[in-house]
Design a protein around this motif. Structure first.
Motif, short mmCIF file in Angstrom:
data_model
loop_
_atom_site.label_atom_id
_atom_site.label_comp_id
_atom_site.label_asym_id
_atom_site.label_seq_id
_atom_site.Cartn_x
_atom_site.Cartn_y
_atom_site.Cartn_z
N SER A 10 101.38 87.63 62.62
CA SER A 10 101.10 86.47 63.37
C SER A 10 100.95 85.31 62.20
O SER A 10 100.08 85.46 61.33
CB SER A 10 100.14 86.19 64.28
OG SER A 10 98.93 86.74 63.72
N GLY A 11 101.51 84.11 62.63
CA GLY A 11 101.35 83.05 61.59
C GLY A 11 102.56 83.13 60.46
O GLY A 11 103.09 81.97 60.19
N VAL A 12 102.61 84.15 60.10
CA VAL A 12 103.78 84.37 59.01
C VAL A 12 105.08 84.67 59.62
O VAL A 12 106.37 83.71 59.36
CB VAL A 12 103.60 85.41 57.93
CG1 VAL A 12 104.85 85.56 57.04
CG2 VAL A 12 102.33 84.82 57.15
N GLY A 13 105.16 85.44 60.55
CA GLY A 13 106.55 85.84 61.36
C GLY A 13 106.90 84.60 62.09
O GLY A 13 108.25 84.30 62.16
N LYS A 128 101.52 81.87 56.27
CA LYS A 128 100.35 81.91 57.03
C LYS A 128 99.25 81.07 56.25
O LYS A 128 99.36 81.42 54.92
CB LYS A 128 100.03 83.35 57.15
CG LYS A 128 98.79 83.51 57.90
CD LYS A 128 97.94 84.92 58.07
CE LYS A 128 96.55 84.93 58.60
NZ LYS A 128 96.27 86.22 58.64
N LEU A 129 98.67 80.54 56.84
CA LEU A 129 97.48 79.57 56.66
C LEU A 129 96.06 80.11 56.46
O LEU A 129 95.92 80.70 57.49
CB LEU A 129 97.49 78.12 57.19
CG LEU A 129 96.79 77.14 56.30
CD1 LEU A 129 97.54 76.49 54.93
CD2 LEU A 129 96.53 75.81 57.06
N LEU A 145 97.95 79.62 51.02
CA LEU A 145 99.14 80.11 51.66
C LEU A 145 99.45 81.53 51.37
O LEU A 145 99.46 81.98 50.35
CB LEU A 145 100.38 79.27 51.11
CG LEU A 145 100.25 77.95 51.20
CD1 LEU A 145 101.64 77.21 50.75
CD2 LEU A 145 99.70 77.46 52.62
N GLU A 146 99.79 82.54 52.58
CA GLU A 146 100.00 83.85 52.36
C GLU A 146 101.37 84.10 52.81
O GLU A 146 101.80 83.73 53.99
CB GLU A 146 98.71 84.70 52.77
CG GLU A 146 97.45 84.47 52.61
CD GLU A 146 96.27 85.15 53.35
OE1 GLU A 146 96.71 85.81 54.25
OE2 GLU A 146 95.20 85.16 52.78
N MET A 147 102.06 84.92 51.85
CA MET A 147 103.66 84.94 52.16
C MET A 147 104.03 86.32 51.95
O MET A 147 103.48 87.17 51.00
CB MET A 147 104.42 83.82 51.35
CG MET A 147 103.83 82.72 51.39
SD MET A 147 104.86 81.41 50.50
CE MET A 147 106.54 81.35 51.68
N SER A 148 104.87 86.93 52.74
CA SER A 148 105.78 88.10 52.16
C SER A 148 106.90 88.15 53.14
O SER A 148 107.18 87.62 53.85
CB SER A 148 104.73 89.43 52.87
OG SER A 148 104.77 89.49 54.38
N GLU A 149 108.05 89.22 52.36
CA GLU A 149 109.22 89.31 52.91
C GLU A 149 109.19 89.88 54.39
O GLU A 149 109.84 89.38 55.24
CB GLU A 149 110.06 89.99 51.94
CG GLU A 149 111.59 90.33 52.36
CD GLU A 149 112.19 91.16 51.44
OE1 GLU A 149 113.64 91.68 51.64
OE2 GLU A 149 111.77 91.28 50.28
N GLU A 150 108.41 90.91 54.40
CA GLU A 150 108.41 91.48 55.96
C GLU A 150 107.94 90.62 56.81
O GLU A 150 108.50 90.74 57.98
CB GLU A 150 107.42 92.53 55.82
CG GLU A 150 107.58 93.81 54.79
CD GLU A 150 107.24 93.42 53.36
OE1 GLU A 150 107.51 94.40 52.45
OE2 GLU A 150 106.46 92.10 53.14
N ALA A 151 107.10 89.43 56.50
CA ALA A 151 106.71 88.45 57.66
C ALA A 151 107.78 87.40 57.73
O ALA A 151 107.39 86.41 58.73
CB ALA A 151 105.20 88.19 57.44
N GLY A 152 108.78 87.37 57.13
CA GLY A 152 109.80 86.25 57.35
C GLY A 152 109.50 85.07 56.54
O GLY A 152 110.42 84.16 56.82
#
Length: 801
Positions: A10-13, A128-129, A145-152
């Motif tokens: 949630s938040g990233v996707g 995601k914040l 800021l948090e980021m990953s490929e899996e989360a889009g």
């Protein structure tokens, strides 16, 4: 963090609802004529850092900025790749906080680490914040800021096509407009950029570890002062400071508060530039870095600092020519090295000249001819213009590495006048061991203005004796290079040092005690006196606890009092409802003795990357003093606590609130307002909690008591006697007052120091001289007014301790 790395978190996707997941999540594009090569998706809207806060909806929003710092690619405890960068918002560069941490996970982290470089423009979407646990320490945005490929998540990396030469790019690369903090606006725990004028510095020296260390004290027009201690394994990476009055620019220096004063220390990404502080001199940065930033507007900063320093600072040092030296002088010398030789294990000889002649006969250090490096013809030709400088202890290693012909600035050379029946009176030159007064050796580059001036002058000097080596007799050579007589006794005399040294205010001249006693207070004085007596004679009694807020002094409680408090708290059983919270795990057991005590230990949950016992804090209920000391040998911090209905709380403040190693930390009963232990969770949430006593005390509402030395010295100088108080944390003895009570070695060291300052059984004439600063002040005591005196800015000479 698990939600970030999981698919559809949630938040990233949902952060970039229309991101095409088939597209590459990390895209490298170009900026052409100030515009993006490929337009961003139309549904994305730009957002500034100042609008980010917890609860912000990042859907269809992107953040744009410049990469100003990137950390090495690492792996977390579960094997996930992790990459961290710092992004600066160029649209709001004047804001106090205009940078933010970006945490990237998984394959996206690996891809970014391969292509991302400092200075790249970055656009991030689908993030995601989250709250940043390191905001207070690094001075950046309170969110991350948090980021990953899996989360889009998607990252666009924009680079400019190279149109300039490599040298132009190195010196004037595209860069963020940094915010520079005045010295009077510094805050504890922040990482800042700043400009400052060098008021005092110690040339780089080898620290107790493997790094080189340099110390520099800075001032600026705010009239604040900042002392920075800089470490680096590479000597060339430390600031290239040549003299007082130089101007430095520090990027990413960490600020810490210690004893009420701000101090600077190196942090990750620290970088420096140094500029000549002379008004009108070219603005040319000194640095070993091939890539740095320097904006046009920064030239104005340097010119303004130069003008201010010229009007407000006394930056003209003592005489720097051999023709102007006097006995008992400390001075800096710019010179050329023409010879060097090993003397013994703790000293080394440097033969130097500056083109002028010393007005006094000088001592020629006797060395074997085969030990002397340098051109013998030149050494003979310059024999009446060179002086021998004897270098001691920690300076020997650098002296050995110096190249013949190099230009040097030697700081705080000591001239001593020595008389003997055989040789008469002569001047000796010494660079004593240690770093007090900024003692050290600096190698100046050919481009240095002082070197250019010196070279021009040396070339104009006419040598009085130009005879060739062939015309020199062996007798002359022997007399020049091989005069070894009573060397051991001579060295022993040369290595005698003052038992104390002054750390500031060298412009003050000595004042007789009689004059001080007849002067009004408050004033500051420099004195030369002998220590007739001191109190307390039992040195452990000199250790007190001091509250800087209410200025109270208390005795250090003994172990019996602490043990009684622990026994009283053990009568209350631990409350199981307070065990195993979100930020600590609990273990409880019952002892097998007759009392069957219940003991609970609460372990603060360590970060994934911080699992070693020596980095861990724990809290204990029901333990004895012996059990607490056993835990301190393995864990970094131990806090004794007891249970209430709602939370864990500290014991009575008569007991220490924290044990770290062998040191017990106490709080002021009058000034403290203890808070529940729950407040520690804010430190536990940090990325890498440091568990510093000052930080623990602050969040728990404790006014930390500091260990101090309190002593009374009776000083005499032949004109009078004066009682002066020593009130010191660790500067005078160079021993932390907090460690003296539990360390027998330090106790012996302190006793040996006092035996040197005031040797027992000696007559007054045989006592050593002390150089001290003392200040007078008024004290009102039971309706009476009296004047007291306190020693300050004085330390025991390093050779004494």
């Amino acid at each position: 963090m698990g939600a970030v790395r999981g698919a559809g978190g949630s938040g990233v996707g949902g952060g970039c609802g229309r991101t095409d997941k088939a597209a590459m999540p990390v895209r490298v594009l170009k900026i052409i004529e100030g515009k993006f090569e490929t337009p961003l998706p139309s549904h994305l809207q730009k957002e500034g850092l100042k609008h980010l806060q917890e609860g912000f909806d990042p859907t269809n929003k992107y953040i744009q900025g410049l990469v100003i710092l990137s950390y090495p690619l690492t792996k977390l405890g579960d094997g996930t790749d992790f990459f961290k960068v710092v992004l600066q918002d160029l649209d709001d560069f004047c804001s106090r906080i205009n940078s933010i941490n970006i945490l990237i996970y998984g394959k996206m982290a690996e891809d970014c680490a391969k292509v991302m470089r400092n200075g790249d423009t970055l656009v991030v979407a689908g993030f995601k914040l989250a709250k940043s646990p390191t905001a207070r320490e690094d001075g950046r945005h309170n969110c991350q800021l948090e980021m990953s490929e899996e989360a889009g998540s998607v990252i666009y990396i924009y680079t400019k096509p190279k149109t300039t030469s490599a040298s132009e790019t190195a010196s004037m690369s595209v860069a963020p407009k940094y915010v520079y903090t005045p010295l009077d606006h510094l805050k504890d725990g922040t990482i800042v950029n700043l400009y400052g004028i060098v008021k005092f510095f110690k040339p780089p020296y080898v620290s107790k570890g493997t790094d080189y260390c340099s110390v520099v004290t800075l001032v600026d027009p705010s009239n604040a002062k900042l002392t920075c201690t800089l470490f680096n394994g590479n000597l060339n990476s430390l600031p290239k400071i040549y003299k007082v009055g130089d101007i430095v620019r520090f990027h990413r220096i960490k600020i810490r508060e210690y004893n009420g004063q701000m101090q600077g220390v190196t942090s990750a990404g620290f970088a420096s530039l140094t500029f000549d502080g002379t008004v009108g001199a070219p603005v040319v940065p000194r640095t070993s870095s091939k890539v740095f930033t320097f904006m046009d507007e920064e030239q104005k900063i340097i010119e303004e600092l130069r003008v201010w320093a010229a009007s407000n600072l006394s930056i003209c040092g003592p005489a720097a020519k051999l023709s102007g030296v006097q006995p008992m002088l400390f001075f800096d010398l710019t010179c050329q090295l023409i010879g060097k030789a090993k003397v013994d294990g703790s000293s080394f000889l440097l033969k130097v000249w500056d083109g002028t002649k010393c007005p006094y006969p000088t001592w020629k250090v006797p060395v074997e001819a085969r030990e002397l490096e340098g051109e013998k013809l030149l050494l003979h030709q310059l024999r009446n213009l060179t002086v021998d400088i004897l270098v001691y202890d920690n300076h020997v290693q650098l002296a050995k590495s110096l190249k013949i012909g190099s230009f040097l600035r030697i700081y705080s050379i000591h001239t001593k006048q020595v008389s003997s029946d055989k040789d008469g009176s002569h001047i000796e030159f010494h660079l004593h061991g240690g770093t007090c007064y900024g003692r050290g050796i600096g190698v100046l580059p050919e481009s240095n203005p002082d070197v250019k001036e010196l070279k021009d002058f040396l070339e104009s000097v006419e040598l009085a004796d130009s005879q060739s080596m062939e015309s020199m007799s062996s007798v002359e050579l022997d007399s020049t290079f091989n005069n070894i007589t009573d060397l051991e006794l001579h060295l022993q005399r040369c290595q005698e040092l003052s038992v104390t040294v002054l750390t500031d205010h060298q412009d003050l001249s000595n004042t007789e005690l009689k004059t001080i006693l007849n002067s009004t207070a408050p004033q500051q004085f420099r004195i030369r006196a002998k220590l007739r007596t001191y109190k307390p004679q039992k040195l452990h009694q000199s250790i007190k606890l001091h509250c800087s807020k209410c200025n109270s002094l208390t005795e250090v409680p003994d172990g019996d009092d602490f043990d009684c408090i622990l026994q009283g708290s053990a009568m209350t059983s631990p409350n199981p409802e307070l065990h195993n919270t979100s930020w600590y795990d609990s273990v409880m057991w019952t002892t097998q003795d007759q009392k069957q005590r219940k003991i609970a230990i609460h372990f603060v949950k360590p970060d994934e990357m911080l699992k070693e016992p020596e980095d861990t804090l724990l809290m204990i209920e029901g333990g004895t003093l012996k059990e607490l000391w056993r835990l301190t040998k393995r864990f970094k911090c131990v806090i004794p606590v007891r249970s209430t209905e709602d939370d864990l709380e500290l014991l009575d403040l008569s007991a220490p609130f924290l044990l770290q190693g062998n040191t017990k930390y106490y709080g002021c009963k009058q000034c403290s307002t203890p808070k529940p232990i729950q407040h520690l969770s804010s430190i536990a949430a940090e990325e890498q909690p440091s568990w510093e006593p000052t930080e623990i005390a602050q969040v728990l509402g404790i006014e930390l008591l500091q260990y101090v030395f309190i002593m009374k010295f009776t000083l005499v100088d032949g004109t009078g006697a004066l009682n002066a108080y020593l009130f010191d944390y660790e500067k005078f003895f160079q021993i932390p007052a907090s460690e003296i009570l539990t360390n027998s070695f330090l106790q012996q060291k302190m006793q040996m120091t006092m035996n040197t300052l005031c040797p027992p059984g000696r007559k007054l004439d045989d006592l050593p001289w002390l150089e001290c600063f003392i200040k007078s002040y008024h004290v009102r005591d039971e309706m009476k007014h009296r004047v007291c005196y306190q020693i300050f800015d004085t330390t025991v000479a390093e050779d004494v301790v």
